[in-house]
Write a protein that holds these residues in place. Structure first.
Motif, mmCIF file in Angstrom:
data_model
loop_
_atom_site.group_PDB
_atom_site.id
_atom_site.type_symbol
_atom_site.label_atom_id
_atom_site.label_comp_id
_atom_site.label_asym_id
_atom_site.label_seq_id
_atom_site.Cartn_x
_atom_site.Cartn_y
_atom_site.Cartn_z
ATOM 1 N N SER A 236 -19.905 0.014 -19.503
ATOM 2 C CA SER A 236 -21.043 0.011 -20.433
ATOM 3 C C SER A 236 -22.135 0.978 -20.026
ATOM 4 N N LYS A 237 -22.054 1.540 -18.826
ATOM 5 C CA LYS A 237 -23.115 2.418 -18.331
ATOM 6 C C LYS A 237 -22.752 3.858 -18.633
ATOM 7 N N THR A 238 -23.389 4.393 -19.661
ATOM 8 C CA THR A 238 -23.056 5.745 -20.113
ATOM 9 C C THR A 238 -24.247 6.679 -20.090
ATOM 10 N N ALA A 239 -25.371 6.231 -19.594
ATOM 11 C CA ALA A 239 -26.562 7.085 -19.507
ATOM 12 C C ALA A 239 -27.117 7.016 -18.099
ATOM 13 N N GLN A 240 -27.810 8.077 -17.676
ATOM 14 C CA GLN A 240 -28.319 8.143 -16.318
ATOM 15 C C GLN A 240 -29.247 6.985 -16.011
ATOM 16 N N ASP A 241 -30.087 6.584 -16.971
ATOM 17 C CA ASP A 241 -31.027 5.508 -16.703
ATOM 18 C C ASP A 241 -30.362 4.131 -16.734
ATOM 19 N N SER A 242 -29.020 4.094 -16.957
ATOM 20 C CA SER A 242 -28.294 2.833 -16.866
ATOM 21 C C SER A 242 -28.078 2.442 -15.411
ATOM 22 N N TYR A 243 -28.193 3.409 -14.508
ATOM 23 C CA TYR A 243 -27.905 3.178 -13.099
ATOM 24 C C TYR A 243 -29.196 3.070 -12.294
ATOM 25 N N ASP A 244 -29.173 2.214 -11.288
ATOM 26 C CA ASP A 244 -30.268 2.184 -10.330
ATOM 27 C C ASP A 244 -29.684 1.873 -8.962
ATOM 28 N N VAL A 245 -30.543 1.707 -7.987
ATOM 29 C CA VAL A 245 -30.088 1.569 -6.616
ATOM 30 C C VAL A 245 -29.205 0.345 -6.416
ATOM 31 N N THR A 246 -29.369 -0.671 -7.243
ATOM 32 C CA THR A 246 -28.554 -1.868 -7.092
ATOM 33 C C THR A 246 -27.092 -1.605 -7.428
ATOM 34 N N ASP A 247 -26.817 -0.465 -8.066
ATOM 35 C CA ASP A 247 -25.435 -0.104 -8.371
ATOM 36 C C ASP A 247 -24.760 0.663 -7.235
ATOM 37 N N THR A 248 -25.508 0.972 -6.184
ATOM 38 C CA THR A 248 -24.949 1.748 -5.083
ATOM 39 C C THR A 248 -23.847 0.973 -4.375
ATOM 40 N N ILE A 249 -22.705 1.610 -4.219
ATOM 41 C CA ILE A 249 -21.580 1.038 -3.488
ATOM 42 C C ILE A 249 -21.355 1.912 -2.258
ATOM 43 N N ILE A 250 -21.288 1.304 -1.095
ATOM 44 C CA ILE A 250 -21.020 2.037 0.141
ATOM 45 C C ILE A 250 -19.529 1.912 0.463
ATOM 46 N N VAL A 526 -35.708 1.309 3.567
ATOM 47 C CA VAL A 526 -34.359 0.751 3.573
ATOM 48 C C VAL A 526 -34.242 -0.278 2.452
ATOM 49 N N TYR A 527 -33.160 -0.169 1.684
ATOM 50 C CA TYR A 527 -32.931 -1.128 0.601
ATOM 51 C C TYR A 527 -32.521 -2.464 1.205
ATOM 52 N N ASN A 528 -33.376 -3.466 1.035
ATOM 53 C CA ASN A 528 -33.146 -4.782 1.642
ATOM 54 C C ASN A 528 -33.868 -5.844 0.821
ATOM 55 N N PRO A 529 -33.246 -6.308 -0.278
ATOM 56 C CA PRO A 529 -33.914 -7.283 -1.155
ATOM 57 C C PRO A 529 -34.345 -8.549 -0.430
ATOM 58 N N GLU A 530 -33.716 -8.863 0.698
ATOM 59 C CA GLU A 530 -34.003 -10.123 1.377
ATOM 60 C C GLU A 530 -35.267 -10.058 2.230
ATOM 61 N N TRP A 531 -35.876 -8.861 2.327
ATOM 62 C CA TRP A 531 -37.071 -8.786 3.167
ATOM 63 C C TRP A 531 -38.280 -9.421 2.483
ATOM 64 N N ILE A 532 -38.169 -9.673 1.176
ATOM 65 C CA ILE A 532 -39.221 -10.373 0.431
ATOM 66 C C ILE A 532 -38.789 -11.825 0.248
ATOM 67 N N ALA A 533 -39.665 -12.747 0.577
ATOM 68 C CA ALA A 533 -39.344 -14.168 0.447
ATOM 69 C C ALA A 533 -38.987 -14.512 -0.991
ATOM 70 N N ASP A 534 -38.047 -15.427 -1.162
ATOM 71 C CA ASP A 534 -37.581 -15.805 -2.499
ATOM 72 C C ASP A 534 -38.728 -16.285 -3.381
ATOM 73 N N GLU A 535 -39.624 -17.087 -2.819
ATOM 74 C CA GLU A 535 -40.703 -17.624 -3.653
ATOM 75 C C GLU A 535 -41.660 -16.522 -4.119
ATOM 76 N N ASP A 536 -41.826 -15.486 -3.287
ATOM 77 C CA ASP A 536 -42.664 -14.362 -3.699
ATOM 78 C C ASP A 536 -41.976 -13.533 -4.777
#
Length: 662
Positions: A236-250, A526-536
């Motif tokens: 479903s992702k056919t445009a550049q703005d469809s992608y963001d850092v969360t789509d990065t696969i290492i 560094v991409y690290n979603p867990e560095w922010i507390a869940d409640e925040d």
């Protein structure tokens, strides 16, 4: 007369997550209650109030879709033209210097015969090499040569970029295909009609290589089917703005090798020249596209792959190929402008890396830089106060955000350095030979960058552009020379006027560090979603939802079209965050008035209706009148300064107002 085609010098791209904004990106709109909002009272329509003279006297030039811009960018062009002309007329330049390159480009361009020069030998040789390949393995090695020597990436959108998981390191990244051979994948969502032009172009190109009409058409059809295959693998992702850092696969080296079973992908990297010590970790955005490309690297797809390469070569180097074939005349345009003017335009368009240091040296001063950095520091302190006083944040998150704030660095014109002249000293010959020599230096630099650490002070945006941006992976803010002067920043001007103008833009960019897209990067980038507390994060998402409703429920275009609150959320919140920051630096109502007026003036622009409507579906920025009025309508001190009351056009009930920090 010169036959020309718009072709930029090939430079391999580097990428990071960047939020960049210019004060004049988008168009003006009419709110739903036109009579009230056009009253000229600041309480009803502050945008119109602050820009009334310019808007009332705006005239659209023939063919233009914009008028009454806050900044006349023709000033930048005029300055660049003067720089190029001055350099071209000079003498005694060091070999390989910026001036030497500009002058060499100018002289070789005006003497090159675009009408009758034969196809350059090295270009013809690589075209022959493509067509003579017997296997997919042979062809992928030729593709490596095209990448290395001509800046053409036919089979992969591959580049050395920042590793979002390891601070300071670069990684080879496969960027997603969102188009192929000038066919956007978005256009294919409505059917295959967009492929007819691709088939037609390929037929013409193949006929220049001696193939008959039927055979050439078959090449075109096979290429069209290849494009459809990659499009089909894109999901479903056919445009550049469809992608963001969360789509990065290492991917590890072994994982990448397991995908590319039909070709030796490591040999491909080696043939390009990437350091094998850094070919052990890869990034990609769409693994299915890589799997698809591997499936196409087989002998029975060889004709389609060859057609893909030929299309890339012709598209990139048409102006050097077209003179040899009458059938290609329609792919270039005739210009009757003076050759000297064309040479200047060529340099301005394609030698920005050379004109940029000269622009900085001529139009930027230490005095301006000192004043700019001082204002940036003030804005940082404004954010420190906001974060410290944000009662909804937990203490660990507050501490982390303050650390991230303190680690933000500014990149300005003083960080732009002249290049190593030895790299360019041997460039010469006719214009094509100069062009390729210059291009290959840029390609080699990009290839070599894979093994080099990321420089947080590296300049990745041209200083001659009117812009500023925040990079989440580098946690820095770039402020160009073009925006740090003239209409946006006056080193000798009033502080609060500057603060409402360029200061608001810088505060906007600094605010991106804490929006829902970039807050998932820590203080080291560094991409690290867990560095922010869940409640925040939950509290932030709740504020996001309220902001979406605020913009969608209260502001329309022409009284009919609603702003897409989700699409514009990041920019809207950066606008609001920036305003909440800079107003804390004011000490009086007079200071606030200056901030509000210059803020509104910085967004002045009138646009034709079709442009405004079109932007609503694709532009992440709200229309300018909304960027001004929606932000001020939810800023408490604005109500105090202008005594905004219920019934005024700018009035929003307190329970419906939003805040980023309070």
């Amino acid at each position: 007369m010169k036959k020309l085609i718009g072709a930029a010098l090939i430079c391999a791209m580097t990428a990071s997550l960047i939020s960049g904004c210019t004060p004049s990106d988008v168009g003006t709109v009419e709110p739903s209650e036109t009579a009230k909002w056009m009253s000229g009272r600041p309480q009803d329509d502050f945008y119109y109030y602050a820009n009334r003279d310019k808007l009332d006297n705006a005239e659209f030039e023939y063919g233009s879709v914009y008028a009454a811009d806050a900044f006349d960018d023709s000033l930048i062009v005029e300055r660049l033209e003067n720089i190029v002309k001055d350099v071209a007329a000079g003498s005694g330049y060091e070999k390989g210097s910026e001036e030497y390159i500009i002058q060499t480009a100018y002289n070789t361009f005006i003497s090159y015969d675009f009408d009758s020069e034969p196809v350059p030998e090295d270009l013809q040789n690589v075209i022959d090499e493509v067509m003579n390949a017997k296997t997919a393995d042979e062809l992928i090695m030729t593709d490596a040569k095209l990448y290395r020597d001509f800046g053409i990436s036919g089979f992969f959108t591959l580049s050395a970029s920042e590793d979002v998981y390891i601070s300071g390191r670069r990684i080879l990244t496969f960027y997603p295909f969102v188009s192929m051979c000038d066919v956007s994948f978005d256009s294919l969502a409505d059917g295959n009609s967009a492929l007819s032009g691709l088939v037609s172009d390929t037929r013409v190109y193949m006929q220049t290589l001696g193939y008959d009409v039927d055979t050439s058409s078959e090449y075109g059809k096979k290429l069209a089917n290849l494009v459809l295959s990659v499009y089909g693998a894109s999901g479903s992702k056919t445009a550049q703005d469809s992608y963001d850092v969360t789509d990065t696969i290492i991917l590890s080296g072994d994982e990448l090798n397991s995908i590319f079973t039909n070709v030796d992908i490591q040999e491909y990297f080696k043939a390009i020249g990437f350091d094998p010590n850094f070919c052990d970790r890869f990034g990609c955005y769409n693994k299915d596209q890589l799997i698809c490309m591997n499936s196409l690297m087989v002998e029975d797809k060889l004709d389609a792959l060859k057609a893909l390469e030929i299309h890339k070569i012709y598209s990139s180097y048409m102006r050097f190929i077209a003179p040899s074939y009458d059938s290609l005349a329609g792919y270039v345009y005739d210009s009757y402008k003076p050759i000297e003017e064309l040479a200047v335009n060529e340099i301005i368009s394609n030698l920005k890396n050379e004109t940029d240091p000269l622009y900085v040296e001529r139009y930027y001063s230490k005095e301006t830089d000192d004043a700019l950095r001082s204002m940036c520091d003030d804005i940082r302190e404004g954010y420190r106060a906001l974060i410290s006083d944000a009662t909804w944040l937990t203490e660990p998150t507050r501490k982390g955000l303050i650390e991230k704030l303190d680690n933000i660095v500014y990149v300005t014109g003083t960080d732009l350095k002249r290049h190593d002249t030895s790299k360019y000293a041997g460039i010469g010959g006719n214009f094509y030979e100069f062009y390729m020599g210059y291009t290959r230096v840029g390609i080699a630099d990009n290839i070599a960058s894979l093994s080099q650490p990321v420089d947080r002070y590296g300049v990745e945006m041209k200083m001659q552009t009117v812009n500023a941006c925040y990079s989440a992976t580098q946690n820095n803010i770039t402020i160009t020379v073009a925006i740090a002067g003239d209409s946006f920043f006056d080193v000798n001007g009033d502080y609060y006027t500057n603060l409402g103008n360029l200061g608001a833009t810088i505060a906007h960019e600094m605010g991106h560090a804490f929006d829902s897209n970039c807050i998932v990067f820590d203080q080291n980038g560094v991409y690290n979603p867990e560095w922010i507390a869940d409640e925040d994060m939950d509290a932030l998402l709740e504020r996001n939802e309220k902001a979406v409703r605020y913009f969608e429920d209260n502001f329309t275009v022409f009284g009919i079209y609603h702003v897409d609150g989700e699409l514009t959320l990041g920019e809207n919140f950066a606008d609001l965050s920036g305003m909440e920051c800079i107003v804390t630096l004011a000490h009086s109502n007079e200071d606030l008035e200056k901030i509000f007026k210059s803020y509104a003036a910085s967004y002045c622009r009138m646009s034709v209706d079709v442009v405004i409507i079109g932007q609503l579906s694709s532009d992440v920025h709200s229309p300018e009148v909304i960027r001004v009025n929606a932000i001020l309508s939810t800023t408490g001190c604005f109500y105090d300064v202008y005594d905004v009351q219920e019934g005024d056009g700018m009035y929003i009930p307190p329970e419906n107002r939003i805040s980023r920090w309070h």
